[in-house]
Design an enzyme around this catalytic site. Sequence first.
Site, PDB file in Angstrom:
ATOM      1  N   LYS A   1      -7.336   9.374 -30.686  1.00 54.23           N
ATOM      2  CA  LYS A   1      -7.149   9.844 -31.964  1.00 54.23           C
ATOM      3  C   LYS A   1      -5.443   9.900 -32.276  1.00 54.23           C
ATOM      4  O   LYS A   1      -5.277   9.636 -33.570  1.00 54.23           O
ATOM      5  CB  LYS A   1      -7.593  11.324 -32.074  1.00 54.23           C
ATOM      6  CG  LYS A   1      -9.225  11.331 -32.138  1.00 54.23           C
ATOM      7  CD  LYS A   1      -9.744  12.647 -31.454  1.00 54.23           C
ATOM      8  CE  LYS A   1     -11.135  12.659 -31.354  1.00 54.23           C
ATOM      9  NZ  LYS A   1     -11.981  13.978 -31.035  1.00 54.23           N
TER      10      LYS A   1
ATOM     11  N   GLN B   1     -10.671  19.861 -29.482  1.00 54.77           N
ATOM     12  CA  GLN B   1     -11.352  18.719 -28.704  1.00 54.77           C
ATOM     13  C   GLN B   1     -12.335  19.616 -27.894  1.00 54.77           C
ATOM     14  O   GLN B   1     -11.996  20.671 -27.126  1.00 54.77           O
ATOM     15  CB  GLN B   1     -10.273  18.225 -27.799  1.00 54.77           C
ATOM     16  CG  GLN B   1     -11.061  16.811 -26.844  1.00 54.77           C
ATOM     17  CD  GLN B   1     -11.701  15.734 -27.590  1.00 54.77           C
ATOM     18  OE1 GLN B   1     -11.167  15.319 -28.738  1.00 54.77           O
ATOM     19  NE2 GLN B   1     -12.766  15.628 -27.537  1.00 54.77           N
TER      20      GLN B   1
ATOM     21  N   ASP C   1     -13.647  17.529 -38.594  1.00 57.52           N
ATOM     22  CA  ASP C   1     -14.573  17.188 -37.551  1.00 57.52           C
ATOM     23  C   ASP C   1     -15.925  17.643 -38.323  1.00 57.52           C
ATOM     24  O   ASP C   1     -16.944  16.962 -37.769  1.00 57.52           O
ATOM     25  CB  ASP C   1     -14.551  18.012 -36.380  1.00 57.52           C
ATOM     26  CG  ASP C   1     -13.919  17.222 -35.126  1.00 57.52           C
ATOM     27  OD1 ASP C   1     -14.101  15.787 -35.314  1.00 57.52           O
ATOM     28  OD2 ASP C   1     -13.621  17.825 -34.220  1.00 57.52           O
TER      29      ASP C   1
END
Length: 293
Positions: free
Chosen positions: A52, A96, A119
């Site tokens: 990322k 994460q 997200d």
Amino acid sequence: MQLIDGKLISEQIKAEIAKEVKLIKEVGGKIPHLAAILVGNDGASETYVAHKVKDCEQVGFTSTLLRFDASITEEMLITEIKKVNANSDIDGLIVQLPIPKHISEAKIIETIDPAKDVDGFHPINMGRMVIGLPSYISATPAGIIELLRRYKIQTAGKNCVVIGRSNIVGKPISNLLAQKSDVGDATVTMCHSRTQNLEEICLRADIIIAALGKPEFVTAAMVKEGAVVIDVGITRLTSDKTKNGFKLVGDVKFNEVAPKCSFITPVPGGVGPMTRVSLLQNTLLSAKKAIYC
Ligand code: NAP
């Protein structure tokens, strides 16, 4: 049979984003900034976060990696998230997953400011998506929709079978495909581990989205001639044929299913790269205040 090349499409989208960032820079606008929180040092999570950060560099975004020891308390992590929420330079924040068991995943997700939740996991973004309001759509379903769009695959009126009902893939993609939209209007059946006669249901599908995490689960006997098959699954299996000692396997038995399909995604190189690029697209939307003003 046409292979759906997620790697190629994701590179095209990255080039489009990089071009837009260049224009933003030229006019002195806000450079998109993604922050990632990594708790502990799980190997797979380290790799995902490193990808990322690399993706951000590639398109000209700013990125910040915030690392915390696995022993961090829930309260301390919530405080750190609130600091990012309050930092006006940061447009997008991801935590994460998975996080250590002593911390509530739901609480952490709900602490992220929905306007920075690139997200798309926050209940507010999920809820807005379901009723068709502008929202951050989680990366994997957004990537699948983009692949269907760019390959001009018809979804309206089609029978679509989604195998899996997770919050991050099965539920959102089922919902999106059923919505009144350009890549939608499908008749969707969402299946799970308690579904009966799965083979029969799949055989009626024009489009199959396999997202169950069981390597090579979908066989040729489950797929009708001419179907579109999107393989979301990624399982890392040990292999003595690769240098690093493992290989990535999808949920579809590719070699026997592919000849029956009109379109199919490979693993790797299908949905995976699209998931990565969708996060960049959401971060750009956030920097442009396109979803929440
Ligand atoms: P998950 O949370 O484990 O959910 C799996 C779903 O599959 C559950 O709903 C489960 O049913 C269902 N299932 C399990 N066995 C089944 C069976 N035999 N028949 C029918 N349904 C069954 O998984 P996930 O997070 O959605 O991920 C699914 C796969 O996609 C994994 O391999 C993951 O690594 C991969 N993935 C890939 C990407 C990407 O970027 N390509 C992104 C995310 C995930 P129940 O609800 O009844 O348990």
